[in-house]
Design a protein around this motif. Sequence first.
Motif, mmCIF file in Angstrom:
data_model
loop_
_atom_site.group_PDB
_atom_site.id
_atom_site.type_symbol
_atom_site.label_atom_id
_atom_site.label_comp_id
_atom_site.label_asym_id
_atom_site.label_seq_id
_atom_site.Cartn_x
_atom_site.Cartn_y
_atom_site.Cartn_z
ATOM 1 N N ASP A 1 -3.923 9.480 5.915
ATOM 2 C CA ASP A 1 -4.098 8.286 5.079
ATOM 3 C C ASP A 1 -3.132 7.190 5.520
ATOM 4 O OD1 ASP A 1 -5.252 6.822 2.976
ATOM 5 O OD2 ASP A 1 -3.711 7.466 1.556
ATOM 6 N N ALA A 2 -1.939 7.603 5.937
ATOM 7 C CA ALA A 2 -0.941 6.625 6.393
ATOM 8 C C ALA A 2 -1.436 5.867 7.619
ATOM 9 C CB ALA A 2 0.376 7.336 6.709
ATOM 10 N N ILE A 3 -2.013 6.579 8.572
ATOM 11 C CA ILE A 3 -2.539 5.933 9.779
ATOM 12 C C ILE A 3 -3.658 4.962 9.403
ATOM 13 C CG2 ILE A 3 -3.849 6.341 11.899
ATOM 14 C CD1 ILE A 3 -0.936 7.026 12.234
ATOM 15 N N LYS A 4 -4.555 5.405 8.509
ATOM 16 C CA LYS A 4 -5.670 4.552 8.088
ATOM 17 C C LYS A 4 -5.158 3.286 7.409
ATOM 18 C CE LYS A 4 -9.800 4.813 5.103
ATOM 19 N NZ LYS A 4 -9.357 3.995 3.952
ATOM 20 N N LYS A 5 -4.229 3.434 6.479
ATOM 21 C CA LYS A 5 -3.703 2.276 5.738
ATOM 22 C C LYS A 5 -2.918 1.345 6.675
ATOM 23 C CE LYS A 5 -4.885 3.384 1.393
ATOM 24 N NZ LYS A 5 -3.971 4.149 0.553
ATOM 25 N N TRP A 6 -2.159 1.913 7.586
ATOM 26 C CA TRP A 6 -1.375 1.101 8.521
ATOM 27 C C TRP A 6 -2.301 0.214 9.354
ATOM 28 C CZ3 TRP A 6 -1.364 2.821 13.924
ATOM 29 C CH2 TRP A 6 -0.690 1.925 14.771
ATOM 30 N N ARG A 7 -3.394 0.788 9.846
ATOM 31 C CA ARG A 7 -4.325 0.009 10.668
ATOM 32 C C ARG A 7 -5.028 -1.075 9.856
ATOM 33 N NH1 ARG A 7 -6.466 5.374 13.835
ATOM 34 N NH2 ARG A 7 -4.989 5.265 15.594
ATOM 35 N N GLU A 8 -5.280 -0.785 8.582
ATOM 36 C CA GLU A 8 -5.969 -1.763 7.725
ATOM 37 C C GLU A 8 -5.031 -2.888 7.274
ATOM 38 O OE1 GLU A 8 -7.450 0.365 4.388
ATOM 39 O OE2 GLU A 8 -9.104 1.319 5.482
ATOM 40 N N LEU A 9 -3.819 -2.521 6.878
ATOM 41 C CA LEU A 9 -2.941 -3.458 6.174
ATOM 42 C C LEU A 9 -1.918 -4.153 7.063
ATOM 43 C CD1 LEU A 9 -2.328 -1.225 3.022
ATOM 44 C CD2 LEU A 9 -3.914 -3.154 3.233
ATOM 45 N N ARG A 10 -1.582 -3.554 8.210
ATOM 46 C CA ARG A 10 -0.613 -4.114 9.148
ATOM 47 C C ARG A 10 0.669 -4.601 8.448
ATOM 48 N NH1 ARG A 10 -1.612 -1.942 13.955
ATOM 49 N NH2 ARG A 10 -3.838 -2.038 14.442
ATOM 50 N N PRO A 11 1.426 -3.708 7.865
ATOM 51 C CA PRO A 11 2.652 -4.098 7.159
ATOM 52 C C PRO A 11 3.764 -4.504 8.122
ATOM 53 C CG PRO A 11 2.499 -1.716 7.279
ATOM 54 C CD PRO A 11 1.209 -2.254 7.858
ATOM 55 N N ASP A 12 4.814 -5.108 7.574
ATOM 56 C CA ASP A 12 5.998 -5.462 8.367
ATOM 57 C C ASP A 12 6.928 -4.264 8.547
ATOM 58 O OD1 ASP A 12 5.396 -8.314 8.552
ATOM 59 O OD2 ASP A 12 5.803 -8.335 6.399
ATOM 60 N N VAL A 13 6.988 -3.389 7.549
ATOM 61 C CA VAL A 13 7.846 -2.208 7.567
ATOM 62 C C VAL A 13 7.092 -1.056 6.918
ATOM 63 C CG1 VAL A 13 10.049 -1.196 6.790
ATOM 64 C CG2 VAL A 13 9.949 -3.618 7.356
ATOM 65 N N ILE A 14 7.321 0.158 7.426
ATOM 66 C CA ILE A 14 6.739 1.361 6.812
ATOM 67 C C ILE A 14 7.873 2.324 6.468
ATOM 68 C CG2 ILE A 14 5.368 3.453 7.266
ATOM 69 C CD1 ILE A 14 3.477 1.817 8.916
ATOM 70 N N THR A 15 7.789 2.956 5.284
ATOM 71 C CA THR A 15 8.647 4.111 5.009
ATOM 72 C C THR A 15 7.787 5.357 5.191
ATOM 73 O OG1 THR A 15 8.192 4.221 2.615
ATOM 74 C CG2 THR A 15 9.998 2.797 3.335
ATOM 75 N N LEU A 16 8.327 6.342 5.889
ATOM 76 C CA LEU A 16 7.593 7.578 6.180
ATOM 77 C C LEU A 16 8.415 8.783 5.757
ATOM 78 C CD1 LEU A 16 6.104 7.333 9.818
ATOM 79 C CD2 LEU A 16 4.828 7.593 7.683
ATOM 80 N N GLY B 1 0.816 -1.210 0.000
ATOM 81 C CA GLY B 1 0.000 0.000 0.000
ATOM 82 C C GLY B 1 0.846 1.254 0.000
ATOM 83 N N THR B 2 0.233 2.356 -0.434
ATOM 84 C CA THR B 2 0.853 3.676 -0.346
ATOM 85 C C THR B 2 -0.172 4.642 0.238
ATOM 86 O OG1 THR B 2 0.171 4.347 -2.587
ATOM 87 C CG2 THR B 2 2.322 3.241 -2.377
ATOM 88 N N ALA B 3 0.316 5.734 0.807
ATOM 89 C CA ALA B 3 -0.575 6.719 1.433
ATOM 90 C C ALA B 3 -0.195 8.114 0.956
ATOM 91 C CB ALA B 3 -0.478 6.624 2.951
ATOM 92 N N ARG B 4 -1.200 8.952 0.717
ATOM 93 C CA ARG B 4 -0.957 10.278 0.135
ATOM 94 C C ARG B 4 -0.686 11.351 1.181
ATOM 95 N NH1 ARG B 4 -6.319 9.117 0.009
ATOM 96 N NH2 ARG B 4 -7.778 10.673 0.809
ATOM 97 N N ASN B 5 -0.983 11.065 2.464
ATOM 98 C CA ASN B 5 -0.695 12.029 3.533
ATOM 99 C C ASN B 5 -0.657 11.280 4.869
ATOM 100 O OD1 ASN B 5 -3.432 11.838 4.609
ATOM 101 N ND2 ASN B 5 -4.061 13.103 2.871
ATOM 102 N N GLY B 6 -0.402 12.035 5.950
ATOM 103 C CA GLY B 6 -0.257 11.404 7.250
ATOM 104 C C GLY B 6 -1.519 10.716 7.747
#
Length: 348
Positions: free
Chosen positions: A26-41, A19-24
């Motif tokens: 959106d990042a929180i929303k996607k993180w909670r939905e997708l539960r990735p192993d690593v995030i780039t911010l 996944g990718t996120a267009r702003n902060g």
Amino acid sequence: MRKLINDFLSEHPEIDVIGTARNGEDAIKKWRELRPDVITLDVEMPKLNGLEVLKMIMQEQPLPVVMLSSTTKEGADTTLQAIQAGAVDFVAKPSGSISIDLHKIKTELIQKVLSASKANLSKINFPEDSKFFGKKQNSSIDSELNAAGPVITRGFTRESKKIVCIGTSTGGPRALQQVLTSLPKDFDVPVLVVQHMPPGFTKSLANRLDSLSQIRVKEAEEGELLQKGTAYIAPGGFHMEVKHLGLTLAVSLTLSPPRNGHRPSVDVMFESISRVKNYSKIAVIMTGMGSDGSKGLVEMKKSGTVKAIAESQDTSIVFGMPKAAIATNMVDVVANVENIAQSIMNNI
């Protein structure tokens, strides 16, 4: 930029971009939905910036985060705050906030995401009232450091001239803070530090550590004489060596080629110190990916009196550099990061 980063990471067979996120927000929303192993911010984002998003993630469910930052002073300061808040590592964008030449950092970004996926986040402490967010330490050595126990090495005497050299990489700023803030104000030995960082970030790191430590911490400058009770951090983009200048030692900064992809390199510093005569030396290798420092440690051990300390796997965010050092069979002490300052003091 999101498209470029997505493409770079997706090319690697071990990385799946989910996944990718267009702003902060959106990042929180996607993180909670997708539960990735690593995030780039990215440090700079609309609505919620990277630091704000990072703090929310670390409070709710910590996971490895790699920051992308511009090399401005403000960007460097914010990046260090992000590392203090729990980010595993960062990558400097090559040309400011909007960097369409991100291909220059493609390899570094991939390596750091892979390294982050293996990071030992359970060893990061986040309390706001800890020394990582505090003021200058007022005790010479934290009491729990005494667990390191006495260390005696033949050739070390109270009278001999000494020098301490420390090498670290991923997770290093937090480890350095733990060690340097635990050294007393009457610490009468110079300390040389190589922390893998690009240009523009080491000065902010030195200033932050100086504000928290009882000893002086500064970014090293060409030709300056080494002073007791001062820690010198190699500037990003330069190798740091030492040279004899009369009866004392001076900093020598060079632009010789990177060693194992690093400039500054721990190996280069250690090899330089191996050539220093009439000094007892304490070499410390802490958390970081790769093996920088192990070859230099072997060279140091060939000449003179050297005490070698490696950070344990238990507290290393990434155990690569200490593991490689230990594999040389040249390490005298393996210590948790909170005990390293005491191990140093036992030999001063």
